[in-house]
Enzyme design. Structure first.
Site, PDB file in Angstrom:
ATOM      1  N   GLU A   2       0.799  -1.223   0.000  1.00  0.00           N
ATOM      2  CA  GLU A   2       0.000   0.000   0.000  1.00  0.00           C
ATOM      3  C   GLU A   2       0.826   1.263   0.000  1.00  0.00           C
ATOM      4  O   GLU A   2       0.557   2.191  -0.743  1.00  0.00           O
ATOM      5  CB  GLU A   2      -0.926   0.049   1.233  1.00  0.00           C
ATOM      6  CG  GLU A   2      -2.216  -0.702   1.083  1.00  0.00           C
ATOM      7  CD  GLU A   2      -2.002  -2.173   1.306  1.00  0.00           C
ATOM      8  OE1 GLU A   2      -0.899  -2.541   1.733  1.00  0.00           O
ATOM      9  OE2 GLU A   2      -2.933  -2.935   1.046  1.00  0.00           O
ATOM     10  N   HIS A  12     -10.893  -4.729  10.095  1.00  0.00           N
ATOM     11  CA  HIS A  12     -11.579  -4.437   8.842  1.00  0.00           C
ATOM     12  C   HIS A  12     -12.757  -3.507   9.049  1.00  0.00           C
ATOM     13  O   HIS A  12     -13.549  -3.312   8.145  1.00  0.00           O
ATOM     14  CB  HIS A  12     -12.079  -5.738   8.195  1.00  0.00           C
ATOM     15  CG  HIS A  12     -10.991  -6.505   7.521  1.00  0.00           C
ATOM     16  ND1 HIS A  12     -10.131  -7.325   8.207  1.00  0.00           N
ATOM     17  CD2 HIS A  12     -10.618  -6.564   6.229  1.00  0.00           C
ATOM     18  CE1 HIS A  12      -9.272  -7.860   7.363  1.00  0.00           C
ATOM     19  NE2 HIS A  12      -9.541  -7.423   6.162  1.00  0.00           N
TER      20      HIS A  12
END
Lengths: 405, 556
Positions: free
Chosen positions: A141, A210
């Site tokens: 990322e 998440h």
């Protein structure tokens, strides 16, 4: 759950929101291919800003700027304007239109290409535009966000997808240091027209990592704009606006809202990034919310209306900067504010919003601003605990009742 | 030899690749054929052999202090090229020395990282690039900027924090940017620039393949410079992977000066041979003597050529040394003096000077002339920076957003940036919009619901009331006002010690009829004998608002 949200979405767009005074200049999609800069940005109060092309004033006037209930249409004609789709399809439509319009627009992220995106937002795009324009990145990322920034500096307009917003924590270095700051530290020499988007928020028992809400972490970064979409209509509009913006924009989507269905116009439209959306005008209390909480609020509103309250609901949409005009007008009218957010209580969007309202509209307040946020807790896995982590409609009803005493 | 045992690496497989016929060690040797792009012909003399590990003096254990290896292993440089290289390295050195001087004289502040000793790398690579090629650097970026073509004036002014700096004084020593020269920074955190460089290379490939914009000379190349400490950072490895995956036109140049502030490269790295990490990702890895500009240039030609023709990235490890500390704040106590002496003897500028004179490429006088020219250039740069103005207050908010609509919509419904006075405020845009002073008070002055009356008007009204009451008393006017005048004044600013004047200077007059109960109170509170008139009943402060109650009624 999705059905409930859909119903909530439909009910939120009640007929009394169609204000014939509001209009929008639209241009047919066909006429737009190859024609750049001929779109008006329409503000929510009907004003237009001719930033792009003042010449194209003759367009089709559409009378409703807000989605109507699909099954309670007042017109009896069989064909209604617009087409129905789900939120993720609306995002894709916006993305596709922008990629058609400008070949510098490209997408990069994990599984955006062949897989079509973990929530299918980029489905089919790789086949259409090729592997370089819809780039499947390795799981890195920080580096591919930085790569997006470098590409943006050198002329491209990338859209970086975080498979889940939480993964962008790994990209915080690049987002904070380079994305937000580079335009400034280079003395204005390089611009970063990047869009960073992804699903966030508390889902259905996805677990703590998440289920994160990063809007509170990013809000201090100078040079960054943040928007949160909540309906297919504003998802497409905000996506397009974000791509066209010269500033770096973080677009927050929500995992549970991707399957919302709504009828959106056929004509091309771009929403204003800095504006808030009036969901339901009212008199008694201003409820400020965004993203998924909008639907919890609208569910609570049903109960409140039955109890005789008339709340005004505003979806703030622009998390940074706040649209103090729309919010201010509302506060001046109702004198009571309730903020409902999914952020954590500490240092969340609600805290900043509270501070901004107090600083600017203190005298118009008849009661302390109430803020309902999620618990300062890592989102638990267990369904019951997770339910108690976020704000539920019953709490919203209780808060309004307390506020309006 | 090595007085510093640390650098001796007992790797038997490492062989000096000096002789032409020897099989090189590097496993990844040949490059696939160019994809339709013809190779660039940057130099007339190109090595026929593929890229391989060029050993340095240190690695092979050979000692060569200050002497160049045999000229046959240097690509021949022309006189013009040699002078360009000499001038560029000298520019870097003199500039950095001047920086140190200026720092100690208090003209620049903060962290300043000087490049003394490493000039061969900057000159060796960047002088081969075209303007369209990009350079990405770290915080040790002054000389990269100079080599890329940014004027010394602009760099010095930036260091002094003046508005004429290349980044308008907003970046500073660690953030040198120049759009016309394609210098993409200048990054304070190590490793941060490598993904940006990868992005620039991606852009180059994208322009060629998607936008179909091609240059007959090949792709735009990006060169990323970073140090040995960075090579243990995740971003380095992630970008090596991506660059090779997509065959991006990029060269990764490691300026291995053996020290990351006070951390020796060998104490921080499991396998200190950084060039080996290239082949691990599928790209060629090269090690070169970074104190010799001609050797660096030789490798650079090859690496840049590969990138330009679309063959993909190369990892070049340049063994070099910084003569000064990590930054001007570093006391530089950890490094062994013998190590410093060893490398000082291999000063790249002295080495090149010797080479030029030995090969009669130029005379001593000519070199002296170049030195003088550089000195004058730097003096001029300092003067320019000194005499430049600092950035004005109005510059503070100007470059926060490329599109200033990002500051949002203010309470009045207009975009904040539409207000011409906006940039004269501060960036506390969430709080207050109007700031009368230096932004120290972020809170707007208190305002009231009703329309505020300015103090002079209030006083006039009081006077008028007084007159009316006097007239009533005198019997000239028979008027039973029966009114209670409540005058609300904002809370006086105690700090300013002015009891009558508030910050906003606003007051409000509220008038209403006296109620029955109040009349009793008023009657009781009046002094005996007073028939009526204007009387002060009381005052006080409540909720930060001071009020004075006057009764003007003829209480009978």
């Amino acid at each position: 759950m999705a059905a409930a949200l859909q119903t909530a979405a439909l009910l939120s767009a009640s007929p009394n929101l169609i204000d014939p005074q509001r209009y929008r200049v639209g241009l047919s999609a066909r006429s737009l291919i190859g024609r750049r800069g001929s779109i008006f940005v329409v503000r929510s109060d009907g004003r237009t800003s001719g930033f792009f092309n003042a010449k194209s004033r003759s367009g089709n006037f559409i009378t409703n700027a807000v989605a109507t209930k699909a099954d309670a249409s007042t017109s009896s004609t069989a064909s209604k304007p617009g087409h129905e789709l789900l939120l993720f399809e609306a995002l894709r439509e916006g993305l596709e239109e922008e990629m058609d319009r400008d070949p510098h627009v490209c997408v990069m992220g994990e599984d955006v290409g062949h897989y079509g995106g973990s929530y299918k937002v980029t489905k089919g795009l790789a086949t259409k535009y090729g592997d370089l324009r819809v780039l499947d990145t390795p799981i890195a990322e920080n580096s591919f966000t930085g790569m997006g920034i470098g590409a943006a500096m050198t002329g491209l307009r990338p859209i970086v997808e975080g498979m889940n917003m939480g993964f962008l924590l790994l990209a915080f270095n690049q987002i904070s240091n380079n994305c937000g700051m580079l335009h400034y530290t280079s003395g204005g020499q390089f611009k970063i027209p990047i869009v960073i988007r992804g699903p966030g928020g508390v889902g259905r028992q996805l677990g703590a990592e998440h289920s994160q809400r990063l809007e509170s972490y990013f809000q201090s970064i100078p040079g960054l704009q943040m928007v949160a979409c909540s309906t297919p209509y504003n998802a497409k509009g905000l996506m397009k606006a974000a791509i066209r913006s010269e500033n770096p924009v973080v677009l927050f989507e929500h995992v549970l809202l991707y399957n919302l269905k709504e009828r959106i116009p056929d004509e091309e439209y771009v929403l204003c990034l800095e504006e808030a959306e009036m969901v339901r005008p009212g008199e008694h209390v201003t409820i400020l919310t965004y993203s998924r909480m909008r639907y919890h609020v609208m569910q609570a509103v049903k109960t409140l209306v039955n109890k005789g309250y008339d709340p005004e609901v505003i979806d703030i949409r622009s998390l940074k900067p706040f649209d103090l005009y729309t919010i201010g007008n509302s506060v001046k009218k109702t004198h009571r504010v309730l903020i409902v957010e999914e952020c954590m209580r500490t240092g969340g969007i609600g805290s900043s919003l509270r501070a901004a309202i107090i600083d600017n509209f203190w005298d118009y307040l008849d009661a302390p601003i109430m803020c309902l946020s999620s618990q300062d807790v890592p989102t638990p896995y267990a369904g019951t605990l997770e339910e108690w982590t976020v704000v539920q409609p019953a709490q919203i009803v209780a808060a309004v009742e307390q506020l309006c005493q | 030899m090595s007085a510093f045992a640390a650098v001796r690496i007992p790797s038997p497989t490492l062989v000096g690749a000096r002789s032409a016929g020897e099989k090189p060690y590097a496993p990844f040797v040949s490059c696939p054929a160019a994809h339709g792009l013809h190779r660039t012909h940057l130099r007339s003399t190109r090595l026929g052999r593929p890229l391989l590990a060029v050993s340095s003096d240190v690695l092979s254990g050979q000692k060569s202090l200050g002497s160049n290896s045999s000229p046959s292993h240097h690509a021949v440089v022309s006189r013009e090229e040699a002078l360009v290289l000499y001038e560029d390295m000298l520019l870097g050195r003199v500039f950095e020395d001047m920086c140190a001087q200026m720092y100690y004289r208090g003209k620049m502040f903060g962290f300043v990282h000087l490049y003394n000793g490493q000039e061969a790398i900057s000159t060796g690579f960047i002088k081969l690039l075209e303007t369209r090629d990009s350079v990405v650097s770290t915080y040790r970026d002054h000389v990269h900027a100079l080599s890329k073509g940014v004027p010394a004036r602009a760099v010095m002014a930036e260091l002094f924090g003046k508005a004429t700096g290349c980044c308008r004084g907003q970046g500073g020593s660690m953030h040198m940017f120049s759009a016309p020269h394609n210098l993409l920074g200048g990054f304070a955190f190590i490793g941060e620039g490598i993904p940006v460089a990868t992005g620039a290379a991606f852009s180059s490939k994208y322009r060629h393949e998607v936008l179909k914009e091609s240059n007959p000379n090949g792709l735009d190349v990006t060169v990323a410079f970073f140090g040995d400490g960075t090579c243990n950072n995740g971003q380095f490895f992630e970008c090596l992977n991506m660059a090779q995956l997509w065959k991006l036109p990029i060269v990764f140049v490691v300026e291995n000066n053996l020290w990351a502030i006070g951390m020796s490269h060998l104490r921080a790295t499991s396998d200190p041979e950084i060039w080996k990490k290239g082949p691990a990702f599928g790209m060629p890895g090269v090690h070169v003597d970074g104190m010799d500009v001609l050797k660096v240039r030789e490798v650079a030609v090859e690496a840049i050529g590969r990138a330009r023709s679309g063959e993909g990235p190369t990892l070049v490890e340049c063994e070099t040394y910084r003569f000064r500390g990590h930054s001007l704040a570093d006391p530089d106590e950890l490094r062994n003096p013998d190590e410093k002496a060893h490398y000082a003897a291999r000063d790249p500028i002295i080495t090149l000077k010797k080479y030029i004179l030995e090969n009669s490429l130029a005379s001593e006088t000519e070199l002296k002339a170049i030195e003088k020219k550089i000195d004058e250039l730097i003096e001029d740069a300092v003067e320019f920076a000194d005499s430049s103005p600092p950035p004005p207050r109005s510059q503070l908010l100007e470059n926060v957003f490329a599109d200033p609509k990002g500051f949002g919509i203010g309470p009045d419904g207009k975009y904040r940036c539409e207000d011409p006075k906006f940039t004269e405020g501060t960036a506390q845009i969430g709080n207050s919009d109007s700031l009368e002073n230096d932004g120290l008070e972020a809170v707007k002055p208190v305002q009231f619901h009703s329309k505020p009356w300015p103090p002079p008007l209030l006083l006039l009204l009081l006077l008028l009331l007084q007159v009316v009451c006097l007239l009533c008393e005198a019997g000239l006017v028979d008027l039973d006002l029966g009114l209670l005048f409540l005058i609300l004044l904002p809370s006086p600013d105690e700090e300013r010690g002015d009891p009558l004047r508030s910050r906003s200077g606003h007051g409000v007059l509220v008038a209403r009829k006296v109620t029955e109960g109040e009349e009793e109170v008023l009657r009781a509170s009046r002094a005996d004998g007073e028939p009526g008139g204007f009387g002060f009943i009381g005052g006080g402060r409540s909720e930060g608002v001071r009020f004075c109650a006057f009764s003007s009624s003829r209480i009978r």
